[in-house]
Design a protein around this motif. Sequence first.
Motif, PDB file in Angstrom:
ATOM      1  N   ASP A 314       0.813  -1.223   0.000  1.00 36.19           N
ATOM      2  CA  ASP A 314       0.000   0.000   0.000  1.00 36.19           C
ATOM      3  C   ASP A 314       0.847   1.274   0.000  1.00 36.19           C
ATOM      4  N   TRP A 317       0.918   1.076  -4.095  1.00 39.32           N
ATOM      5  CA  TRP A 317      -0.335   0.941  -4.830  1.00 39.32           C
ATOM      6  C   TRP A 317      -1.464   1.744  -4.209  1.00 39.32           C
ATOM      7  N   GLN A 318      -2.318   2.308  -5.066  1.00 36.74           N
ATOM      8  CA  GLN A 318      -3.608   2.833  -4.638  1.00 36.74           C
ATOM      9  C   GLN A 318      -4.691   2.008  -5.330  1.00 36.74           C
ATOM     10  N   ALA A 371       0.103   8.175  -5.872  1.00 39.08           N
ATOM     11  CA  ALA A 371       0.649   6.827  -5.734  1.00 39.08           C
ATOM     12  C   ALA A 371       1.468   6.481  -6.969  1.00 39.08           C
ATOM     13  N   PHE A 374      -1.708   2.283  -9.767  1.00 33.75           N
ATOM     14  CA  PHE A 374      -3.142   2.271  -9.476  1.00 33.75           C
ATOM     15  C   PHE A 374      -3.748   0.984 -10.015  1.00 33.75           C
TER      16      PHE A 374
END
Length: 574
Positions: A314, A317-318, A371, A374
């Motif tokens: 996390d 990544w979003q 981020a 995605f």
Amino acid sequence: MARYALVVGITDYTNQLPNLTKPATDAEAVEQVLKAHGDFEDIAVLKGKVSTTKLAEALKTLLQQQAVKNEALIYFTGHGITVSDSLGTQQAYLATSDLTIVTQGNQIIEQTGGISLLSLNNLIRDSDLSNLVVLLDCCHSGEFLERNLIEKTFTAFISQRDYYFIAACRGFQQAYAKKSVQHSIFTTALLAGLSPENTNDHGKVTGDRLFDILATELKSSGQEPIRMGWGRSITLITHKNQRQVQTFEVKDECPYQGLKAFEAEQKQFFFGRKQVVRKILEKLAQKPFVPIIGPSGSGKSSVVQAGLIPELDDSVWQILPPIKPGFQPLQELRGVLKAFFQGAKKERLLSELITNEPNPLPVILEHLTGAEKFLLVVDQFEELFTVSVAEDKQRFIELLTQVVEMTDSRLKVVITMRADFLEPCLDYPSLNKLIENQLVLMPRITGVDLKQTITEPAKLQGHSVEEKLVLKILEDVGKEPGYLPLMEFALTRLWEKRDQQKHQLTLEQYENFQGLTGALNFHAENVYLYEDYQQDSPTQERNEQEKDWIGQIFPAISANGRGRKGHATAPTKS
């Protein structure tokens, strides 16, 4: 009885064969697993540049000295070649760094150096082993098993000793490695097969258990592993701490999800899909579009929400809010991206990009901030062919599949779709090509994985599942298509009726409501009869109009998603 191993990973080739990048690290990884869990007296490792003389001496030391009356394991990764004579007879060789070859057309007709399998056979035949395991990760390794091996090449297998031989591919195939993955395809699967998740009830990984994982992992990879066993079952490694009894606090919260899909919040209760999650991650590393396809009720949504997403870092990544195509898929897509296009002017820009712009992705990616990467999940993709308006379909597919046209796209797309909707995808070439190359299939959960989905969630809540109940459920699921939702629902009912003193789910309660279908039928009957059904305390009886409506809905539900193609069916857990 002592155990000895020889692990070989050859990367350097000085003549006509190209150098390799994976074998040294593959050998190191295999050595680590064997050292930690194999109980070997000694593990000899040769890696990098390995001459014919050096490999020959190591094989003789292992088979003629160390493993006398003992157990031996050989793992080899590197080039494998076949040499053809003038009559077309072939002999297979393990290629060493100093191997030289003479070719005629596409065939190798002469070699100097390397280890022939015929010579290795003679060495094994003349040795005095208790048992032997051979694991070959090289091109044409199946040649060793497919050309009358037992009768001609590996006559050593005809004996009172125990052998297990696994080749990474068939004789006419090559063994592959992908740049984006740390290990070769075969060794990646091998390490998965040697993991604690693949042990039997005694914490052991046997040859047969290992091969089951290899065959599953390498399906549709372009190489097919083959095996040959002789004699008794051989244990490769033992995870000694695997079966230590763990104690958990007794909790009342139900760990099963019934007819609902698992979400990230229930990740600790999600079992049985580690291999599938690993495949999805590998596919995402290759291309930013992964279709997950399986039958209705096979757990597609769950494997994304509770399996894949928790594996993504996390800090990198979003995860965008998941969407379903629904009636207006372009509007759904616009809704999920709206948060990055704040203000009336930018909202109009987004609308134009999604509706009309021929190449909108670069501009959309510019607006995706906050981020590194995605992830967009499009769940129940089959809705595109059942309820979505016709004019949106082509555009929606174009927008999603454009991610593969960009170099290192920061937007990744994962879709889940029922297998019976593959045919409509043929009308969309860009989508169809990605499905062919990037498909991750949802196989039936069986064996150890299926048992874990039953027992492990209860264990985390300080409860046990009666062994007789486990066996009965395992027997029943084979009779029911789309069994996972039924099984999860039955387990939720069992949780309600569990033995509160023993903290146990029992076979007696399972039989009381007549198994998998009985639990759902019982629930359906009470929903039909009562408006506010709360466990065993019905309140208000339904009127005849409500009963009529429900009577029309339930047959669709009981069909478990097997409606006519092109028609919407009642939702099921996917």
